[in-house]
Write an enzyme that holds these catalytic residues in place. Sequence first.
Site, PDB file in Angstrom:
ATOM      1  N   HIS A 125       0.858  -1.185   0.000  1.00 59.48           N
ATOM      2  CA  HIS A 125       0.000   0.000   0.000  1.00 59.48           C
ATOM      3  C   HIS A 125       0.897   1.239   0.000  1.00 59.48           C
ATOM      4  CE1 HIS A 125      -2.219   3.186   2.341  1.00 59.48           C
ATOM      5  NE2 HIS A 125      -3.102   2.914   1.408  1.00 59.48           N
TER       6      HIS A 125
ATOM      7  N   HIS B 117       1.564  11.403  -2.197  1.00 61.49           N
ATOM      8  CA  HIS B 117       0.313  11.155  -1.481  1.00 61.49           C
ATOM      9  C   HIS B 117      -0.468  12.455  -1.448  1.00 61.49           C
ATOM     10  CE1 HIS B 117      -1.780   9.114   2.177  1.00 61.49           C
ATOM     11  NE2 HIS B 117      -2.433   8.924   1.046  1.00 61.49           N
TER      12      HIS B 117
END
Length: 613
Positions: free
Chosen positions: A167, A213
């Site tokens: 992830h 991100h």
Amino acid sequence: MSNQHYRVCFCFRLKFSIGAAEPPAEIRELFDSYSENSGTMSVDQFHNFLIDYQGEHTATKEYAQNIINSLKHLNIFHRRGLNLESFFRYLFSDDNLALSPSLGPFLFPVLVSQNALTVIAHILESSSFSKIRKWRLFPFPALRVTKDPVHHDMEAPLSHYFIYTGHNSYLTGNQLSSDCSVEPIVRALRRGVRVIELDIWPNSTNDDVEVRHGGTLTTAVKLIECLTSIKDNAFHASKYPVVITFEDHLSADLQAKVARMVTKTFGDMLFYPTAALTEFPSPEELKERIIISTKPPKEFLDSQSSKLKEKHSKEFIDSAGEAETETSNKPDLEEYAEEDIQNAVPGYKSLIAIHAGKPKGQLANALMAGLSKVTRLSLSEQELENAAKKHGTDIVRFTQRNLLRVYPKGTRVDSSNYNPLIGWRHGAQMVALNMQGYGKHLWVTHGMFRANGGCGYVKKPQFLLDVGPNNEVFDPNEELEVKTTLKVKVYIGDGWRLDFRRTAFDLYSPPDFYTKVRIVGVPADKKKKKTHVIEDQWVPKWNQEFKFPLTVPELALLQIEVKEYDPSGRNDFGGQTCLPLSELRPGIRSVPLNNRKGAQYKSVRLLMRFLFE
């Protein structure tokens, strides 16, 4: 035997005797029984021990002789056999590890000869072969006489496998402010991870693509650097396919740029389906191929994302591209109409071998999808937990043909992880964890994918794939009867005195070690035990046995952790490992321990015994 001195104050020192590891009484008795109290275990007697006690029914006499020969440097008369010291050293060695013989070519180096094949064929045809099952009362992959460590059937569709999945694979630390880098991608691939996740965004001038991100303070890394690193490291640990999941936040022109970038980087390594898939190809068909998986491209996502930022400036954009708030009010941007797909950049669209999305509307409806073509569905850990209460069998049925990806909830900003078993017991193939972190849940994931030669693909148990005569499937919430019981005995530990400094655990005395063993599996099988604390010993001897009844042993793992007791309650870490029961070797075995991040210590290991009843 040597001594260690610990300074208590300026004028006072404590002296402790530090002895070498010695065979426990049970090991001495075992040696005497097979050597017939002669003081030396001959090749024939050692061969009998391997077959009768250790359950190594394919071991040949030549293999037994090779082991004895390898121990000749221990000052023994190897022509006659093993003395007690060398026998004990063998039990503690890398030739006697706890995992299946199929996990390494060094375990059966002689079994590729024609004579060995003849011996094995004779064993398989003999009536005594039925005795093998006394060691293992539930289905295990058959042992193969080969140096290939991969031993599961690799010719089933991708949906039939658990896949080692990362992830936010580009993050070096937490989810809010850490650096984005190719280094964690390289580490993951070299560990055997097969699914790499990249969040792709426009750079500040909208003329290039970067990985970061979104909505956080994380630094960015160029997409091309990530792609190049994947190409260079994809098949270092495993030849089986690598899936790249894109979380796409790009405009049409940047999607076109990504298409050119990906095509140029990977070339013939890319897998292009010629038509909409009605069944996924197998890992064997996809060896050394790169697979792209993402949501269908949407030309207007850029403008929609800008509106979201203005409306929800304080919300945290998680790795799946969702806007999450404390109240979980999420704008519906995850699914777009088919006409939007048709308008997308053709080159970019053609890259997508596995179409992905999140459920739109009722989850039950999404789980009924995939009747005419296969897809990938993404759920957060929380969404899966909620869905599992009412739709457990629907999820299992969905994962028999389709892929399900589970990812950490957005509040795990410290890159912590969740229990992967809830996903696995529902058949979820891509249970995504933060590989840059560490902790018990990540140890379990590393343990699961030690199976099947560490190739990153583990065949799901057959019960997760079966459909009954009335279209029934496995119910993850059903309570089942005990299938087998695992007996675990912890004899002794050693190696800390070699790998740690003298005062690593206690300033004033040697460490006080104890061992924790627990089963990680379905809720009914979860149990934990621990040994007594052995005070002031670098070589602790516990000699304690525990029993673990198991209802679904096929999904169970044995987690082992050594701690150093501290009266304050802040016990120090002394090592850990996690072993999949599906490949656990019965008998007395050597169990090397790892550090918190999963790297194996040079010397630290336990001697344990495993039996299935």
